[in-house]
Design a protein around this motif. Structure first.
Motif, short mmCIF file in Angstrom:
data_model
loop_
_atom_site.label_atom_id
_atom_site.label_comp_id
_atom_site.label_asym_id
_atom_site.label_seq_id
_atom_site.Cartn_x
_atom_site.Cartn_y
_atom_site.Cartn_z
N SER A 244 0.82 -1.22 0.00
CA SER A 244 0.00 0.00 0.00
C SER A 244 0.85 1.27 0.00
O SER A 244 0.31 2.37 0.11
N SER A 245 2.15 1.11 -0.15
CA SER A 245 3.03 2.28 -0.11
C SER A 245 3.01 3.05 -1.43
O SER A 245 2.67 2.51 -2.49
N THR A 246 3.38 4.30 -1.36
CA THR A 246 3.48 5.14 -2.56
C THR A 246 4.50 4.57 -3.54
O THR A 246 4.28 4.57 -4.76
N GLU A 247 5.61 4.07 -3.00
CA GLU A 247 6.67 3.52 -3.85
C GLU A 247 6.17 2.29 -4.61
O GLU A 247 6.46 2.13 -5.81
N ASN A 249 3.07 1.56 -5.42
CA ASN A 249 2.12 2.00 -6.44
C ASN A 249 2.83 2.63 -7.63
O ASN A 249 2.39 2.49 -8.78
N GLY A 250 3.93 3.32 -7.36
CA GLY A 250 4.71 3.88 -8.46
C GLY A 250 5.29 2.80 -9.36
O GLY A 250 5.26 2.91 -10.59
N HIS A 251 5.80 1.74 -8.75
CA HIS A 251 6.31 0.62 -9.54
C HIS A 251 5.19 -0.05 -10.33
O HIS A 251 5.37 -0.44 -11.48
N ARG A 252 4.02 -0.17 -9.71
CA ARG A 252 2.89 -0.80 -10.39
C ARG A 252 2.53 -0.05 -11.66
O ARG A 252 2.31 -0.63 -12.73
#
Length: 278
Positions: A244-247, A249-252
Protein backbone atom coordinates in the motif's frame (compact mmCIF):
# COMPACT_ATOMS: atom_id res chain seq x y z
CA UNK A 1 28.88 -11.91 -10.04
CA UNK A 2 26.81 -13.20 -12.97
CA UNK A 3 25.09 -16.55 -12.48
CA UNK A 4 22.87 -16.92 -15.58
CA UNK A 5 23.69 -15.55 -19.02
CA UNK A 6 21.10 -15.79 -21.81
CA UNK A 7 22.55 -14.87 -25.20
CA UNK A 8 20.50 -14.33 -28.39
CA UNK A 9 18.02 -17.09 -27.54
CA UNK A 10 15.47 -17.96 -30.24
CA UNK A 11 12.84 -20.67 -30.07
CA UNK A 12 10.64 -21.84 -32.96
CA UNK A 13 8.11 -24.65 -32.67
CA UNK A 14 7.05 -26.74 -35.64
CA UNK A 15 3.32 -27.43 -35.63
CA UNK A 16 1.74 -30.82 -36.17
CA UNK A 17 1.25 -31.95 -39.80
CA UNK A 18 -1.79 -30.27 -41.27
CA UNK A 19 -1.92 -27.56 -38.60
CA UNK A 20 -1.22 -23.92 -39.43
CA UNK A 21 -1.37 -20.52 -37.81
CA UNK A 22 -2.12 -17.16 -39.33
CA UNK A 23 0.76 -14.67 -39.05
CA UNK A 24 0.35 -11.29 -40.72
CA UNK A 25 -2.50 -12.75 -42.75
CA UNK A 26 -0.42 -15.66 -44.07
CA UNK A 27 -0.52 -19.33 -43.06
CA UNK A 28 2.55 -20.78 -41.36
CA UNK A 29 3.37 -24.26 -40.08
CA UNK A 30 5.77 -22.98 -37.40
CA UNK A 31 5.64 -20.51 -34.51
CA UNK A 32 8.50 -18.34 -33.29
CA UNK A 33 8.01 -17.90 -29.55
CA UNK A 34 11.32 -16.27 -28.59
CA UNK A 35 13.27 -13.97 -30.88
CA UNK A 36 16.71 -12.90 -29.68
CA UNK A 37 16.46 -12.83 -25.88
CA UNK A 38 19.50 -11.45 -24.04
CA UNK A 39 19.51 -11.43 -20.25
CA UNK A 40 22.07 -11.52 -17.45
CA UNK A 41 21.07 -12.53 -13.91
CA UNK A 42 23.37 -12.03 -10.95
CA UNK A 43 24.16 -14.52 -8.21
CA UNK A 44 21.55 -14.42 -5.45
CA UNK A 45 19.19 -12.20 -7.45
CA UNK A 46 15.40 -12.60 -7.47
CA UNK A 47 14.11 -11.99 -11.00
CA UNK A 48 10.47 -12.01 -12.08
CA UNK A 49 9.38 -12.43 -15.71
CA UNK A 50 6.15 -10.75 -16.78
CA UNK A 51 4.52 -10.45 -20.19
CA UNK A 52 1.28 -11.20 -22.02
CA UNK A 53 0.19 -14.78 -22.63
CA UNK A 54 2.26 -16.29 -25.42
CA UNK A 55 5.31 -14.08 -24.83
CA UNK A 56 7.49 -17.11 -24.15
CA UNK A 57 8.07 -16.65 -20.41
CA UNK A 58 7.64 -20.32 -19.55
CA UNK A 59 9.54 -21.42 -22.65
CA UNK A 60 12.48 -19.23 -21.61
CA UNK A 61 12.32 -20.78 -18.13
CA UNK A 62 12.39 -24.28 -19.68
CA UNK A 63 15.43 -23.37 -21.78
CA UNK A 64 17.26 -22.02 -18.72
CA UNK A 65 16.37 -25.25 -16.93
CA UNK A 66 17.57 -27.44 -19.80
CA UNK A 67 14.09 -28.92 -20.28
CA UNK A 68 13.95 -27.75 -23.88
CA UNK A 69 16.59 -26.59 -26.34
CA UNK A 70 16.83 -23.19 -27.96
CA UNK A 71 16.58 -23.12 -31.73
CA UNK A 72 19.47 -20.68 -31.63
CA UNK A 73 21.49 -19.00 -28.90
CA UNK A 74 22.85 -20.19 -25.57
CA UNK A 75 22.16 -20.22 -21.84
CA UNK A 76 25.05 -20.47 -19.41
CA UNK A 77 24.96 -21.05 -15.67
CA UNK A 78 28.25 -20.19 -13.99
CA UNK A 79 29.91 -20.29 -17.41
CA UNK A 80 28.59 -23.76 -18.31
CA UNK A 81 26.41 -24.02 -21.42
CA UNK A 82 23.10 -25.65 -20.49
CA UNK A 83 21.92 -28.42 -22.84
CA UNK A 84 20.06 -30.62 -20.31
CA UNK A 85 18.74 -30.37 -16.74
CA UNK A 86 21.52 -29.47 -14.31
CA UNK A 87 21.76 -30.70 -10.70
CA UNK A 88 22.40 -27.10 -9.68
CA UNK A 89 18.90 -26.12 -10.78
CA UNK A 90 15.57 -26.71 -9.03
CA UNK A 91 12.16 -26.31 -10.68
CA UNK A 92 8.73 -25.57 -9.20
CA UNK A 93 5.71 -25.84 -11.50
CA UNK A 94 2.23 -24.34 -11.29
CA UNK A 95 0.83 -27.79 -10.57
CA UNK A 96 2.23 -29.28 -7.41
CA UNK A 97 3.77 -32.35 -9.12
CA UNK A 98 4.00 -34.30 -5.87
CA UNK A 99 4.14 -38.09 -5.77
CA UNK A 100 0.67 -39.06 -4.48
CA UNK A 101 1.96 -42.30 -2.93
CA UNK A 102 4.59 -40.48 -0.83
CA UNK A 103 4.01 -38.55 2.35
CA UNK A 104 5.02 -34.89 2.64
CA UNK A 105 8.25 -35.96 4.31
CA UNK A 106 9.00 -38.63 1.71
CA UNK A 107 8.28 -36.23 -1.16
CA UNK A 108 10.96 -33.87 0.12
CA UNK A 109 13.33 -36.75 0.82
CA UNK A 110 13.10 -37.80 -2.83
CA UNK A 111 15.15 -34.78 -3.95
CA UNK A 112 17.93 -36.00 -1.67
CA UNK A 113 17.58 -39.69 -2.52
CA UNK A 114 18.54 -39.07 -6.14
CA UNK A 115 21.67 -37.29 -4.90
CA UNK A 116 22.75 -40.23 -2.76
CA UNK A 117 22.14 -38.72 0.69
CA UNK A 118 21.92 -41.14 3.61
CA UNK A 119 18.57 -41.92 5.20
CA UNK A 120 19.45 -39.83 8.26
CA UNK A 121 20.55 -36.87 6.13
CA UNK A 122 17.37 -37.08 4.05
CA UNK A 123 15.06 -37.21 7.04
CA UNK A 124 16.81 -34.45 8.98
CA UNK A 125 16.86 -32.09 6.03
CA UNK A 126 13.25 -32.84 5.01
CA UNK A 127 12.07 -32.16 8.56
CA UNK A 128 14.06 -28.93 8.60
CA UNK A 129 12.37 -27.65 5.43
CA UNK A 130 8.93 -28.76 6.60
CA UNK A 131 9.58 -26.69 9.72
CA UNK A 132 10.70 -23.68 7.66
CA UNK A 133 7.41 -23.78 5.76
CA UNK A 134 5.31 -24.21 8.89
CA UNK A 135 4.45 -27.84 8.16
CA UNK A 136 5.80 -29.56 11.26
CA UNK A 137 3.23 -32.14 12.30
CA UNK A 138 2.21 -32.86 8.69
CA UNK A 139 5.16 -35.13 7.89
CA UNK A 140 3.02 -38.25 7.47
CA UNK A 141 0.22 -36.66 5.44
CA UNK A 142 -0.22 -37.66 1.81
CA UNK A 143 -0.80 -34.94 -0.82
CA UNK A 144 -4.55 -35.61 -0.97
CA UNK A 145 -4.69 -34.89 2.76
CA UNK A 146 -3.15 -31.43 2.34
CA UNK A 147 -4.64 -28.17 1.11
CA UNK A 148 -3.44 -26.68 -2.16
CA UNK A 149 -1.28 -24.17 -0.30
CA UNK A 150 0.29 -26.91 1.80
CA UNK A 151 0.99 -29.03 -1.29
CA UNK A 152 2.78 -26.14 -2.95
CA UNK A 153 4.82 -25.55 0.20
CA UNK A 154 5.93 -29.17 0.04
CA UNK A 155 6.80 -28.79 -3.66
CA UNK A 156 8.92 -25.70 -2.97
CA UNK A 157 10.54 -27.37 0.05
CA UNK A 158 11.43 -30.37 -2.12
CA UNK A 159 13.13 -28.09 -4.67
CA UNK A 160 15.04 -26.18 -1.99
CA UNK A 161 16.11 -29.27 -0.05
CA UNK A 162 18.54 -30.14 -2.84
CA UNK A 163 20.40 -26.83 -2.27
CA UNK A 164 19.90 -25.51 -5.82
CA UNK A 165 22.04 -22.61 -6.91
CA UNK A 166 19.24 -21.63 -9.30
CA UNK A 167 15.52 -22.01 -8.56
CA UNK A 168 13.10 -21.71 -11.49
CA UNK A 169 9.44 -21.11 -10.62
CA UNK A 170 6.66 -21.18 -13.22
CA UNK A 171 3.60 -19.41 -11.79
CA UNK A 172 3.76 -21.54 -8.65
CA UNK A 173 1.01 -19.62 -6.83
CA UNK A 174 -1.41 -19.07 -9.73
CA UNK A 175 -3.86 -21.80 -8.68
CA UNK A 176 -4.13 -20.60 -5.07
CA UNK A 177 -6.65 -18.25 -3.48
CA UNK A 178 -5.55 -14.67 -2.95
CA UNK A 179 -4.93 -14.96 0.80
CA UNK A 180 -2.87 -18.16 0.52
CA UNK A 181 -0.97 -16.68 -2.39
CA UNK A 182 0.14 -13.64 -0.36
CA UNK A 183 1.12 -15.83 2.60
CA UNK A 184 3.28 -18.05 0.39
CA UNK A 185 4.90 -15.05 -1.30
CA UNK A 186 6.02 -13.86 2.13
CA UNK A 187 7.14 -17.38 3.14
CA UNK A 188 9.17 -17.68 -0.06
CA UNK A 189 10.90 -14.33 0.51
CA UNK A 190 11.65 -15.17 4.14
CA UNK A 191 13.36 -18.41 3.17
CA UNK A 192 15.07 -16.97 0.09
CA UNK A 193 16.65 -14.28 2.25
CA UNK A 194 18.20 -17.07 4.36
CA UNK A 195 19.55 -19.25 1.54
CA UNK A 196 20.30 -16.55 -1.08
CA UNK A 197 19.75 -18.81 -4.10
CA UNK A 198 19.16 -17.23 -7.52
CA UNK A 199 15.44 -17.25 -8.40
CA UNK A 200 13.75 -16.77 -11.77
CA UNK A 201 9.99 -16.53 -11.23
CA UNK A 202 7.30 -16.37 -13.94
CA UNK A 203 4.05 -14.60 -13.07
CA UNK A 204 1.11 -12.80 -14.66
CA UNK A 205 0.55 -10.75 -11.51
CA UNK A 206 2.15 -7.31 -11.49
CA UNK A 207 1.78 -7.01 -7.72
CA UNK A 208 3.41 -10.39 -7.17
CA UNK A 209 6.25 -9.49 -9.51
CA UNK A 210 6.92 -6.23 -7.66
CA UNK A 211 6.64 -7.70 -4.16
CA UNK A 212 9.14 -10.49 -4.88
CA UNK A 213 11.68 -9.07 -7.30
CA UNK A 214 14.97 -7.28 -7.31
CA UNK A 215 14.33 -6.68 -11.03
CA UNK A 216 11.33 -7.29 -13.29
CA UNK A 217 11.95 -8.43 -16.87
CA UNK A 218 9.10 -7.30 -19.12
CA UNK A 219 8.62 -9.46 -22.22
CA UNK A 220 7.08 -8.32 -25.49
CA UNK A 221 4.10 -9.95 -27.15
CA UNK A 222 4.97 -12.93 -29.35
CA UNK A 223 7.66 -13.34 -30.49
CA UNK A 224 9.07 -12.72 -27.05
CA UNK A 225 11.95 -10.32 -26.53
CA UNK A 226 13.12 -8.39 -23.49
CA UNK A 227 11.32 -5.06 -23.73
CA UNK A 228 12.44 -3.49 -20.47
CA UNK A 229 14.14 -4.40 -17.20
CA UNK A 230 12.78 -2.51 -14.19
CA UNK A 231 14.73 -2.21 -10.95
CA UNK A 232 12.57 -2.65 -7.85
CA UNK A 233 14.28 -0.52 -5.22
CA UNK A 234 11.97 -1.44 -2.34
CA UNK A 235 13.71 -2.18 0.98
CA UNK A 236 14.16 -5.74 2.23
CA UNK A 237 12.94 -7.58 4.19
CA UNK A 238 9.48 -6.86 2.80
CA UNK A 239 6.10 -7.41 4.43
CA UNK A 240 2.54 -7.10 3.18
CA UNK A 241 2.24 -3.47 4.28
CA UNK A 242 4.61 -2.40 1.52
CA UNK A 243 1.88 -3.13 -1.06
CA UNK A 244 0.00 0.00 0.00
CA UNK A 245 3.03 2.28 -0.11
CA UNK A 246 3.48 5.14 -2.56
CA UNK A 247 6.67 3.52 -3.85
CA UNK A 248 4.90 0.24 -4.57
CA UNK A 249 2.12 2.00 -6.44
CA UNK A 250 4.71 3.88 -8.46
CA UNK A 251 6.31 0.62 -9.54
CA UNK A 252 2.89 -0.80 -10.39
CA UNK A 253 2.20 2.10 -12.73
CA UNK A 254 5.57 1.79 -14.42
CA UNK A 255 5.27 -1.97 -15.00
CA UNK A 256 1.75 -1.62 -16.38
CA UNK A 257 2.90 1.17 -18.68
CA UNK A 258 5.53 -1.19 -20.10
CA UNK A 259 3.03 -4.03 -20.41
CA UNK A 260 -0.05 -2.25 -21.74
CA UNK A 261 0.92 -2.10 -25.41
CA UNK A 262 2.19 -5.68 -25.33
CA UNK A 263 -1.08 -6.97 -23.90
CA UNK A 264 -3.00 -5.10 -26.61
CA UNK A 265 -0.73 -6.57 -29.29
CA UNK A 266 -1.19 -10.07 -27.90
CA UNK A 267 -4.96 -9.74 -28.08
CA UNK A 268 -4.66 -9.03 -31.80
CA UNK A 269 -2.08 -11.76 -32.33
CA UNK A 270 -2.51 -14.73 -34.61
CA UNK A 271 -4.53 -17.74 -33.48
CA UNK A 272 -4.92 -21.29 -34.73
CA UNK A 273 -7.29 -21.02 -37.67
CA UNK A 274 -9.72 -23.77 -38.80
CA UNK A 275 -9.32 -22.39 -42.30
CA UNK A 276 -5.81 -23.79 -42.39
CA UNK A 277 -6.33 -27.00 -40.40
CA UNK A 278 -6.21 -30.25 -42.38
Amino acid sequence: MDRITVTDVHKTFQLKPGQFVTIDGQPSDSVTVLDGVDLTIRKGEFITLVGPSGSGKSVLLDIIGGLTQATRGTVEIDGKVITKPDPKTGYVFQQYALFPWRTALANIEYALEVRGATKRERTDKARYFLSLFGLSGFEDRFPNQLSGGMQQRVAIARALAADPEVLLMDEPFAALDAQTREILQSELLRIWEKINTTVVFVTHSIDEAIYLADRIVVMTARPGRVKEIIDINLPRPRDGDIRSSTEFNGHRGRVWEALRDEVNKAQKDWALSPAYAA
